[in-house]
Design an enzyme around this catalytic site. Structure first.
Site, PDB file in Angstrom:
ATOM      1  N   ASP A  13      37.799  34.040  41.900  1.00 48.44           N
ATOM      2  CA  ASP A  13      38.110  34.024  43.337  1.00 48.44           C
ATOM      3  C   ASP A  13      37.955  32.631  43.942  1.00 48.44           C
ATOM      4  O   ASP A  13      37.655  32.494  45.133  1.00 48.44           O
ATOM      5  CB  ASP A  13      37.215  35.013  44.112  1.00 48.44           C
ATOM      6  CG  ASP A  13      37.256  36.408  43.527  1.00 48.44           C
ATOM      7  OD1 ASP A  13      38.369  36.923  43.329  1.00 48.44           O
ATOM      8  OD2 ASP A  13      36.182  36.975  43.269  1.00 48.44           O
ATOM      9  N   LYS A  16      42.489  29.892  42.744  1.00 47.93           N
ATOM     10  CA  LYS A  16      43.382  29.399  41.691  1.00 47.93           C
ATOM     11  C   LYS A  16      44.850  29.599  42.043  1.00 47.93           C
ATOM     12  O   LYS A  16      45.698  28.792  41.677  1.00 47.93           O
ATOM     13  CB  LYS A  16      43.068  30.106  40.367  1.00 47.93           C
ATOM     14  CG  LYS A  16      41.735  29.733  39.769  1.00 47.93           C
ATOM     15  CD  LYS A  16      41.516  30.387  38.424  1.00 47.93           C
ATOM     16  CE  LYS A  16      41.354  31.883  38.523  1.00 47.93           C
ATOM     17  NZ  LYS A  16      40.181  32.321  39.298  1.00 47.93           N
ATOM     18  N   GLY A  40      43.302  38.828  40.658  1.00 52.80           N
ATOM     19  CA  GLY A  40      44.326  38.749  41.687  1.00 52.80           C
ATOM     20  C   GLY A  40      44.473  37.339  42.225  1.00 52.80           C
ATOM     21  O   GLY A  40      43.486  36.656  42.475  1.00 52.80           O
ATOM     22  N   HIS A  41      45.714  36.891  42.354  1.00 50.72           N
ATOM     23  CA  HIS A  41      46.005  35.591  42.941  1.00 50.72           C
ATOM     24  C   HIS A  41      46.837  35.796  44.204  1.00 50.72           C
ATOM     25  O   HIS A  41      47.858  36.493  44.171  1.00 50.72           O
ATOM     26  CB  HIS A  41      46.769  34.700  41.962  1.00 50.72           C
ATOM     27  CG  HIS A  41      45.938  34.246  40.803  1.00 50.72           C
ATOM     28  ND1 HIS A  41      46.471  33.565  39.725  1.00 50.72           N
ATOM     29  CD2 HIS A  41      44.618  34.361  40.552  1.00 50.72           C
ATOM     30  CE1 HIS A  41      45.501  33.290  38.862  1.00 50.72           C
ATOM     31  NE2 HIS A  41      44.374  33.777  39.336  1.00 50.72           N
ATOM     32  N   GLN A 225      40.167  35.071  36.372  1.00 51.78           N
ATOM     33  CA  GLN A 225      38.710  35.151  36.540  1.00 51.78           C
ATOM     34  C   GLN A 225      38.091  33.741  36.594  1.00 51.78           C
ATOM     35  O   GLN A 225      38.719  32.800  37.049  1.00 51.78           O
ATOM     36  CB  GLN A 225      38.067  35.997  35.440  1.00 51.78           C
ATOM     37  CG  GLN A 225      38.371  37.475  35.539  1.00 51.78           C
ATOM     38  CD  GLN A 225      39.465  37.902  34.610  1.00 51.78           C
ATOM     39  OE1 GLN A 225      39.780  37.273  33.613  1.00 51.78           O
ATOM     40  NE2 GLN A 225      40.095  39.015  34.912  1.00 51.78           N
ATOM     41  N   THR A 302      40.437  44.406  44.172  1.00 51.77           N
ATOM     42  CA  THR A 302      39.629  45.582  44.470  1.00 51.77           C
ATOM     43  C   THR A 302      39.389  45.813  45.950  1.00 51.77           C
ATOM     44  O   THR A 302      39.083  46.933  46.356  1.00 51.77           O
ATOM     45  CB  THR A 302      38.248  45.449  43.796  1.00 51.77           C
ATOM     46  OG1 THR A 302      37.570  44.307  44.363  1.00 51.77           O
ATOM     47  CG2 THR A 302      38.389  45.265  42.299  1.00 51.77           C
ATOM     48  N   THR A 415      41.963  22.499  51.914  1.00 55.60           N
ATOM     49  CA  THR A 415      41.338  22.709  53.222  1.00 55.60           C
ATOM     50  C   THR A 415      41.901  23.897  53.994  1.00 55.60           C
ATOM     51  O   THR A 415      41.579  24.075  55.170  1.00 55.60           O
ATOM     52  CB  THR A 415      41.473  21.431  54.072  1.00 55.60           C
ATOM     53  OG1 THR A 415      42.861  21.088  54.182  1.00 55.60           O
ATOM     54  CG2 THR A 415      40.712  20.276  53.438  1.00 55.60           C
TER      55      THR A 415
END
Length: 431
Positions: A13, A16, A40-41, A225, A302, A415
């Protein structure tokens, strides 16, 4: 041409998705090399939000080849739903733009059922906190040589034999957990039905990747991950079921390690974690709530609220070493705006002894308390800054101190979630 591996350097998280998208504009090939759709991305492009779980982040960029490598475990039903969703957003996905390695193991419906049954049966304190999507059981079957792989969908006799082998293992497990036996014929029918949609994307990815490398194409390797969830070097057993560190990029697509030129670690300006497991700098106070609220810390996959804490330089220094990170992308600096005082963990106290790393043993991890260094915060906004000149002096001091403590330079500074709100220090794709 430079080839770049992107890995999360904390517990995932880290942002990425944005950085991979930012880099993918200049890459020719974007390859997922491990994990499943438990990661998840979130990408924000021209105000449009894309939430990806199985697809490589490069699919939203035209003219790129996206690859799902053999190091991934793939839920074919989820993949097709995700493809349909992204297509509905105007993205073209064809066998010319997306390839799946023929030797990629498939996640079966019974993998998710087993995952959830085990977690429900676990007593308090022994739950891993999995997403329940079958990732772990699918990797177990791969290592146990009973996986059903993409190539198996092409031949009915082979497919049925693979299913029978898997059921010999899974049905006794399910009986022990009080779960009914798998309907063999129904499962085979599902697989035969989905084969026509999946097989057009199947390819000898190892061959394609090596041809692209020889042709001088730029390859971006995308991890899921974070390194602290690595099956070998993470906070075991509260980890994922695959190797997350950068070395997996080569084996996860079938290309030699000498093809990797630069490793970029994605690092949040503070620390978060989803699920169970040790978290030395976790804040269960107003500062922790403030970080979570300002950072919108809810899992893409999730929806679970993330645990939040101060930046742990000791852990990031450790992951920089295990992944051979050349430079980091520091994300979410703007979330720290307005804090009067900031803390950075520089080491741990374990029963009176100072450590500069997190020990392997779980009982020792539990007894580690963070040693903090305090720094003055800043009241000015850093959100949307695109140059060093846009940053407050104390924000720059914070970034420089992070570099010193993790013994790795900042290559990019993010940023905001917008892809262009990025300060480039070192170009990972520089030849």
């Amino acid at each position: 041409m430079a080839n770049v591996v992107v890995v999360g350097a904390q517990w995932g998280d880290e942002g990425k998705g944005k950085i991979v998208d930012w880099l993918s504009e200049r890459a020719d090939v974007i390859a997922r090399f491990q994990g499943g759709h438990n990661a998840g991305h979130t990408l924000v492009i021209d105000g449009k939000v894309y939430k990806l779980h199985a697809l490589p982040s490069g699919v939203v960029r035209g003219g790129k080849l996206s690859v799902i490598g053999n190091g991934v475990v793939l839920d074919p039903w989820h993949l097709l739903k995700e493809i349909a969703t992204v297509r509905a957003q105007g993205v073209e996905i064809t066998p010319e733009t997306l390839m799946i390695a023929e030797n990629t193991p498939l996640i079966m419906p019974f993998h998710g059922e087993l995952d959830r049954a085990r977690e429900e049966a676990a007593s308090k304190g022994t739950k891993i906190g999995t997403t329940g999507r079958g990732i772990g059981p699918a990797y177990e079957d791969k290592v146990g040589r009973r996986a059903i792989r993409v190539a198996d969908l092409a031949d009915h006799a082979t497919l049925e034999a693979r299913v029978d082998r898997a059921l010999q293992h899974h049905d006794p497990l399910r009986k022990g957990l009080g779960v009914e036996a798998i309907d063999r014929d129904a499962l085979i029918a599902l697989l035969k039905e989905i084969a026509t949609d999946i097989l057009p994307f199947a390819a000898p990815v190892w061959k394609v990747m090596n041809e692209k490398r020889k042709a001088g194409k730029r390859i971006l390797f995308e991890g899921a991950q974070g390194a602290l969830l690595d099956i070998d070097f993470g906070t075991y057993p509260y980890v994922t079921s695959s190797n997350v560190i950068a070395g997996q990029a080569a084996t996860g697509v079938g290309i030699g390690p000498n093809s990797i030129d630069y490793v970029l670690g994605i690092v949040k300006a503070y620390t978060t974690r989803v699920g169970e497991g040790p978290f030395p700098t976790e804040l269960e106070d107003e500062d922790g709530n403030r970080l979570g609220t300002r950072g919108h810390e809810f899992g893409t996959t999730t929806g679970r609220k993330r645990r939040c804490g101060w930046f742990d330089a000791c852990l990031v220094r450790q992951t920089c070493a295990t992944s051979g990170i050349n430079g980091i992308s520091l994300t979410k600096l703007d979330v720290l705006d307005g804090f009067e005082t900031l803390k950075i963990c520089t080491g741990y106290d374990l029963d009176g002894e100072r450590l500069d790393y997190l020990p392997t043993a779980a009982d020792q991890q539990a007894r580690c308390t963070p040693i903090y260094e305090e720094m003055d915060g800043w009241s000015e906004s850093t959100e949307g800054a695109r140059s060093w000149a846009d940053l407050p002096a104390n924000a720059i001091k914070y970034v420089r101190r992070v570099e010193e403590l993790i013994e790795c330079p900042v290559a990019l500074l993010s940023t905001s979630p917008e892809r262009d709100d990025t300060i480039l220090v070192t170009d990972p794709f520089a030849d």
